[in-house]
Design an enzyme around this catalytic site. Sequence first.
Site, short mmCIF file in Angstrom:
data_model
loop_
_atom_site.label_atom_id
_atom_site.label_comp_id
_atom_site.label_asym_id
_atom_site.label_seq_id
_atom_site.Cartn_x
_atom_site.Cartn_y
_atom_site.Cartn_z
N ASN A 14 -11.84 -64.36 15.13
CA ASN A 14 -13.31 -63.99 15.43
C ASN A 14 -13.38 -62.44 14.60
O ASN A 14 -13.84 -62.18 13.87
CB ASN A 14 -13.89 -63.71 16.47
CG ASN A 14 -14.24 -64.77 17.19
OD1 ASN A 14 -15.02 -65.43 16.77
ND2 ASN A 14 -13.65 -65.59 17.67
N MET A 90 -8.04 -59.46 25.63
CA MET A 90 -7.60 -60.64 27.22
C MET A 90 -7.37 -59.19 27.68
O MET A 90 -6.30 -59.64 29.09
CB MET A 90 -6.31 -61.30 26.40
CG MET A 90 -6.97 -62.41 25.53
SD MET A 90 -8.17 -63.46 25.33
CE MET A 90 -8.05 -64.21 27.26
N ARG A 91 -7.72 -58.35 27.93
CA ARG A 91 -7.77 -57.88 28.72
C ARG A 91 -9.34 -56.68 29.18
O ARG A 91 -9.84 -56.78 28.86
CB ARG A 91 -6.84 -56.16 27.96
CG ARG A 91 -5.88 -56.30 27.48
CD ARG A 91 -4.23 -56.44 28.17
NE ARG A 91 -3.93 -55.80 29.47
CZ ARG A 91 -3.16 -55.80 30.73
NH1 ARG A 91 -2.48 -56.70 30.55
NH2 ARG A 91 -3.71 -54.82 31.55
N HIS A 109 -17.33 -64.97 24.18
CA HIS A 109 -16.11 -65.57 25.21
C HIS A 109 -16.09 -67.13 25.14
O HIS A 109 -18.16 -67.70 24.99
CB HIS A 109 -17.40 -65.38 26.33
CG HIS A 109 -16.58 -65.72 27.79
ND1 HIS A 109 -15.23 -65.16 28.56
CD2 HIS A 109 -17.39 -66.61 28.35
CE1 HIS A 109 -14.74 -66.07 30.08
NE2 HIS A 109 -15.67 -67.22 29.46
#
Length: 192
Positions: A14, A90-91, A109
Amino acid sequence: ILRLGVMASGAGSNFEALVQACTDGRLQAEVALLVVNNPGCGAQQRAERLAIPCQVHDHRGVASREVLDQALVAAFQAAGVDVVVMAGWMRVVTSTLIGAFPERLINIHPSLLPSFRGLDAVGQALAAGVTLAGCTAHLVCEEVDAGRILVQAAVPVLATDDHPSLNARIQRQEHRILPLAVSLVVDLVRQG
Ligand code: GAR
């Protein structure tokens, strides 16, 4: 020209889609800085190839989420960043980051929100047996995956799908809708 900050943890497809959209004029902005939390991740390698500045902010050994986010805010401010994109970050982020970029922090997402928030949304969709899956670009608020929706895309779930095949179909749509969502926000920021 508006400056984008991008946050990534993994492969970085992305991130590369955003750089490509800036290069080919679909997105009137430039990617000023990538930050990654996993040293050596695919996103960092792509940044080297694409000659985009990249900083590693490893969360391991950092005292709290707020301390990590404060370092990210400082890095983005020093780079003159206007809009921040979480491209596979991913936090969980805190008000430290969200408050520094009000209405200017975007996440991608891999589900049709509000379905399947949180981790492994693709696995959640397969386990639920839905026949329609997809992805969502949304503004970030303190509740995880609950901010205002900017753009969504739906894809079919085929009877033959496994996790990798469905994930790949969803990601092809992410690469299309994330630049679109960022350009909506960039236009709003430009209009003041
Ligand atoms: C993307 O599919 C994105 O939707 C997901 O991580 C992937 C990153 O891929 N994000 C989340 O699950 C956030 N909770 P990439 O590194 O190739 O862009």
